[in-house]
Scaffold this motif. Sequence first.
Motif, PDB file in Angstrom:
ATOM      1  N   SER A   1       0.816  -1.212   0.000  1.00 64.75           N
ATOM      2  CA  SER A   1       0.000   0.000   0.000  1.00 64.75           C
ATOM      3  C   SER A   1       0.853   1.267   0.000  1.00 64.75           C
ATOM      4  CB  SER A   1      -0.933   0.000   1.215  1.00 64.75           C
ATOM      5  OG  SER A   1      -1.713   1.172   1.244  1.00 64.75           O
ATOM      6  N   GLY A   2       1.902   1.297   0.804  1.00 62.65           N
ATOM      7  CA  GLY A   2       2.787   2.470   0.879  1.00 62.65           C
ATOM      8  C   GLY A   2       3.436   2.791  -0.450  1.00 62.65           C
ATOM      9  N   PRO A   3       4.158   1.825  -1.061  1.00 58.99           N
ATOM     10  CA  PRO A   3       4.776   2.093  -2.362  1.00 58.99           C
ATOM     11  C   PRO A   3       3.765   2.472  -3.445  1.00 58.99           C
ATOM     12  CG  PRO A   3       5.726   0.126  -1.370  1.00 58.99           C
ATOM     13  CD  PRO A   3       4.583   0.536  -0.502  1.00 58.99           C
ATOM     14  N   MET A   4       2.573   1.879  -3.398  1.00 58.06           N
ATOM     15  CA  MET A   4       1.545   2.213  -4.381  1.00 58.06           C
ATOM     16  C   MET A   4       1.118   3.675  -4.259  1.00 58.06           C
ATOM     17  SD  MET A   4       0.923  -0.373  -6.332  1.00 58.06           S
ATOM     18  CE  MET A   4       0.709  -2.149  -6.481  1.00 58.06           C
ATOM     19  N   LYS A   5       0.992   4.138  -3.035  1.00 64.73           N
ATOM     20  CA  LYS A   5       0.595   5.535  -2.822  1.00 64.73           C
ATOM     21  C   LYS A   5       1.686   6.490  -3.302  1.00 64.73           C
ATOM     22  CE  LYS A   5      -2.826   5.187   0.902  1.00 64.73           C
ATOM     23  NZ  LYS A   5      -3.173   3.787   0.650  1.00 64.73           N
ATOM     24  N   ILE A   6       2.950   6.110  -3.073  1.00 67.26           N
ATOM     25  CA  ILE A   6       4.063   6.924  -3.557  1.00 67.26           C
ATOM     26  C   ILE A   6       4.025   7.000  -5.079  1.00 67.26           C
ATOM     27  CG2 ILE A   6       6.583   7.041  -3.772  1.00 67.26           C
ATOM     28  CD1 ILE A   6       6.759   5.781  -0.993  1.00 67.26           C
ATOM     29  N   ARG A   7       3.763   5.873  -5.721  1.00 64.72           N
ATOM     30  CA  ARG A   7       3.640   5.835  -7.178  1.00 64.72           C
ATOM     31  C   ARG A   7       2.555   6.790  -7.654  1.00 64.72           C
ATOM     32  NH1 ARG A   7       0.220   1.091  -9.573  1.00 64.72           N
ATOM     33  NH2 ARG A   7      -1.242   2.392  -8.412  1.00 64.72           N
ATOM     34  N   ASP A   8       1.391   6.732  -7.024  1.00 60.90           N
ATOM     35  CA  ASP A   8       0.257   7.543  -7.458  1.00 60.90           C
ATOM     36  C   ASP A   8       0.495   9.030  -7.232  1.00 60.90           C
ATOM     37  OD1 ASP A   8      -1.045   5.241  -8.186  1.00 60.90           O
ATOM     38  OD2 ASP A   8      -2.190   5.079  -6.327  1.00 60.90           O
ATOM     39  N   GLN A   9       1.239   9.370  -6.181  1.00 61.08           N
ATOM     40  CA  GLN A   9       1.444  10.775  -5.827  1.00 61.08           C
ATOM     41  C   GLN A   9       2.591  11.433  -6.576  1.00 61.08           C
ATOM     42  OE1 GLN A   9       1.952  10.625  -1.575  1.00 61.08           O
ATOM     43  NE2 GLN A   9      -0.181  10.063  -1.177  1.00 61.08           N
ATOM     44  N   SER A  10       3.599  10.645  -6.974  1.00 60.22           N
ATOM     45  CA  SER A  10       4.811  11.263  -7.516  1.00 60.22           C
ATOM     46  C   SER A  10       5.140  10.916  -8.958  1.00 60.22           C
ATOM     47  CB  SER A  10       6.006  10.891  -6.636  1.00 60.22           C
ATOM     48  OG  SER A  10       6.204   9.481  -6.622  1.00 60.22           O
ATOM     49  N   ALA A  11       4.525   9.884  -9.512  1.00 59.40           N
ATOM     50  CA  ALA A  11       4.933   9.423 -10.839  1.00 59.40           C
ATOM     51  C   ALA A  11       4.134  10.087 -11.954  1.00 59.40           C
ATOM     52  CB  ALA A  11       4.781   7.906 -10.921  1.00 59.40           C
ATOM     53  N   LEU A  12       4.851  10.709 -12.903  1.00 58.52           N
ATOM     54  CA  LEU A  12       4.187  11.253 -14.084  1.00 58.52           C
ATOM     55  C   LEU A  12       3.758  10.111 -15.003  1.00 58.52           C
ATOM     56  CD1 LEU A  12       6.567  14.250 -14.899  1.00 58.52           C
ATOM     57  CD2 LEU A  12       4.344  14.324 -13.745  1.00 58.52           C
ATOM     58  N   ASP A  13       4.570   9.077 -15.046  1.00 56.53           N
ATOM     59  CA  ASP A  13       4.261   7.878 -15.828  1.00 56.53           C
ATOM     60  C   ASP A  13       4.369   6.677 -14.892  1.00 56.53           C
ATOM     61  OD1 ASP A  13       4.131   5.678 -17.496  1.00 56.53           O
ATOM     62  OD2 ASP A  13       5.301   6.609 -19.102  1.00 56.53           O
ATOM     63  N   PRO A  14       3.254   6.224 -14.321  1.00 62.56           N
ATOM     64  CA  PRO A  14       3.289   5.121 -13.357  1.00 62.56           C
ATOM     65  C   PRO A  14       3.961   3.864 -13.890  1.00 62.56           C
ATOM     66  CG  PRO A  14       1.137   6.160 -13.336  1.00 62.56           C
ATOM     67  CD  PRO A  14       1.888   6.735 -14.497  1.00 62.56           C
ATOM     68  N   TYR A  15       3.789   3.592 -15.182  1.00 61.00           N
ATOM     69  CA  TYR A  15       4.411   2.404 -15.762  1.00 61.00           C
ATOM     70  C   TYR A  15       5.928   2.464 -15.656  1.00 61.00           C
ATOM     71  CZ  TYR A  15       6.246  -0.809 -19.266  1.00 61.00           C
ATOM     72  OH  TYR A  15       6.985  -1.779 -19.900  1.00 61.00           O
ATOM     73  N   LEU A  16       6.509   3.607 -16.048  1.00 63.53           N
ATOM     74  CA  LEU A  16       7.958   3.776 -15.970  1.00 63.53           C
ATOM     75  C   LEU A  16       8.433   3.758 -14.521  1.00 63.53           C
ATOM     76  CD1 LEU A  16       8.731   6.487 -18.672  1.00 63.53           C
ATOM     77  CD2 LEU A  16       9.021   4.010 -18.821  1.00 63.53           C
ATOM     78  N   PHE A  17       7.650   4.342 -13.636  1.00 64.20           N
ATOM     79  CA  PHE A  17       8.001   4.370 -12.212  1.00 64.20           C
ATOM     80  C   PHE A  17       8.126   2.944 -11.678  1.00 64.20           C
ATOM     81  CE2 PHE A  17       6.924   4.258  -7.733  1.00 64.20           C
ATOM     82  CZ  PHE A  17       7.673   5.297  -7.198  1.00 64.20           C
ATOM     83  N   VAL A  18       7.141   2.109 -11.984  1.00 60.89           N
ATOM     84  CA  VAL A  18       7.148   0.717 -11.514  1.00 60.89           C
ATOM     85  C   VAL A  18       8.304  -0.054 -12.135  1.00 60.89           C
ATOM     86  CG1 VAL A  18       5.883  -1.470 -11.566  1.00 60.89           C
ATOM     87  CG2 VAL A  18       4.688   0.655 -11.029  1.00 60.89           C
ATOM     88  N   ARG A  19       8.530   0.165 -13.418  1.00 61.53           N
ATOM     89  CA  ARG A  19       9.611  -0.566 -14.104  1.00 61.53           C
ATOM     90  C   ARG A  19      10.966  -0.235 -13.510  1.00 61.53           C
ATOM     91  NH1 ARG A  19      10.910   0.945 -20.197  1.00 61.53           N
ATOM     92  NH2 ARG A  19      12.114   2.548 -19.109  1.00 61.53           N
ATOM     93  N   GLU A  20      11.269   1.059 -13.380  1.00 58.38           N
ATOM     94  CA  GLU A  20      12.580   1.455 -12.876  1.00 58.38           C
ATOM     95  C   GLU A  20      12.760   1.074 -11.407  1.00 58.38           C
ATOM     96  OE1 GLU A  20      14.962   2.466 -14.918  1.00 58.38           O
ATOM     97  OE2 GLU A  20      13.403   2.083 -16.415  1.00 58.38           O
ATOM     98  N   ALA A  21      11.695   1.216 -10.625  1.00 56.85           N
ATOM     99  CA  ALA A  21      11.777   0.847  -9.210  1.00 56.85           C
ATOM    100  C   ALA A  21      12.048  -0.649  -9.065  1.00 56.85           C
ATOM    101  CB  ALA A  21      10.480   1.223  -8.494  1.00 56.85           C
ATOM    102  N   TYR A  22      11.390  -1.442  -9.901  1.00 59.31           N
ATOM    103  CA  TYR A  22      11.591  -2.894  -9.851  1.00 59.31           C
ATOM    104  C   TYR A  22      13.015  -3.263 -10.219  1.00 59.31           C
ATOM    105  CZ  TYR A  22      11.429  -7.811 -11.073  1.00 59.31           C
ATOM    106  OH  TYR A  22      11.715  -9.151 -11.140  1.00 59.31           O
ATOM    107  N   LEU A  23      13.513  -2.730 -11.315  1.00 68.07           N
ATOM    108  CA  LEU A  23      14.854  -3.081 -11.785  1.00 68.07           C
ATOM    109  C   LEU A  23      15.921  -2.647 -10.789  1.00 68.07           C
ATOM    110  CD1 LEU A  23      14.499  -2.208 -15.580  1.00 68.07           C
ATOM    111  CD2 LEU A  23      14.446  -4.479 -14.514  1.00 68.07           C
ATOM    112  N   GLN A  24      15.759  -1.477 -10.186  1.00 65.52           N
ATOM    113  CA  GLN A  24      16.723  -1.020  -9.190  1.00 65.52           C
ATOM    114  C   GLN A  24      16.681  -1.882  -7.934  1.00 65.52           C
ATOM    115  OE1 GLN A  24      16.524   3.224  -8.431  1.00 65.52           O
ATOM    116  NE2 GLN A  24      16.278   3.689 -10.600  1.00 65.52           N
ATOM    117  N   GLN A  25      15.478  -2.251  -7.521  1.00 72.32           N
ATOM    118  CA  GLN A  25      15.345  -3.103  -6.344  1.00 72.32           C
ATOM    119  C   GLN A  25      15.966  -4.476  -6.579  1.00 72.32           C
ATOM    120  OE1 GLN A  25      14.700  -2.700  -3.374  1.00 72.32           O
ATOM    121  NE2 GLN A  25      13.990  -4.622  -2.481  1.00 72.32           N
ATOM    122  N   ARG A  26      15.780  -5.018  -7.789  1.00 75.97           N
ATOM    123  CA  ARG A  26      16.363  -6.314  -8.106  1.00 75.97           C
ATOM    124  C   ARG A  26      17.887  -6.251  -8.066  1.00 75.97           C
ATOM    125  NH1 ARG A  26      13.975 -10.501  -7.039  1.00 75.97           N
ATOM    126  NH2 ARG A  26      15.231 -11.663  -8.543  1.00 75.97           N
TER     127      ARG A  26
END
Length: 233
Positions: free
Chosen positions: A172-197
């Motif tokens: 829930s926390g990361p999802m809210k950050i995505r919704d509040q700060s990402a201009l492109d949620p898809y890119l936000f999720v992709r880059e966050a995932y790759l960096q975390q991996r």
Amino acid sequence: MDEGDPHESFNRKSYWFTDVIDRNILEPVADVYIEHVPQAIQRPVSNFYRNLAYPNVALNAFLQGKIRQGFEDTLRFVINSTIGIFGLADMAGHMGFKENDEDFGQTLAVWGVNSGSYIFVPVYGPSTRRDITDLPVSFFTDALFYASYAISGPVLVPILFLRVVDKRARLSGPMKIRDQSALDPYLFVREAYLQQREFLIYDGNPPADSYNHLQLDELEEDEIIDVDDDAKK
């Protein structure tokens, strides 16, 4: 099109489909769960489900050559499954056995397998051609898979449903950050995932070139902001 995301068109459709399901079904249920279920209950529930999946962590620690960690992870699972009452209480954590995060995707990375292209799996979420191999491994190393043979359907279904709700609540926390700060949620999720991996693969110490690449990206962003500011003046 990004070289690391050659399937971006499909991935975006998959992301949109998953996001619709999440916003209309999972998110409302998770919000109710977070709001009305006390933390004193949520915490043991999360402990229980993380413990069920923990054999996968121990197995991959061994496969990566982390023998000592593998034995500690195995002992952690045994302690929490017994003294910790099926994992409801993190007794192993209180005894000094830290919780690790390993999977078969990380193991393949340690073995030198390239990540391959980025893939957004419908409903499941972000992955890569390498990381998606963890799906069958994690399935067959999950203690719930074997417990299901002894659990009847009417009991198993709510257990599986609660697992999904618990996982969504923890996101829930990361999802809210995505919704509040990402201009492109898809890119936000992709880059966050790759960096975390990358962070997980290198156990929190990625190589210097990755750090420099991150610094370069931040510098470029700062320069863009400075140019925009100058243009406004």
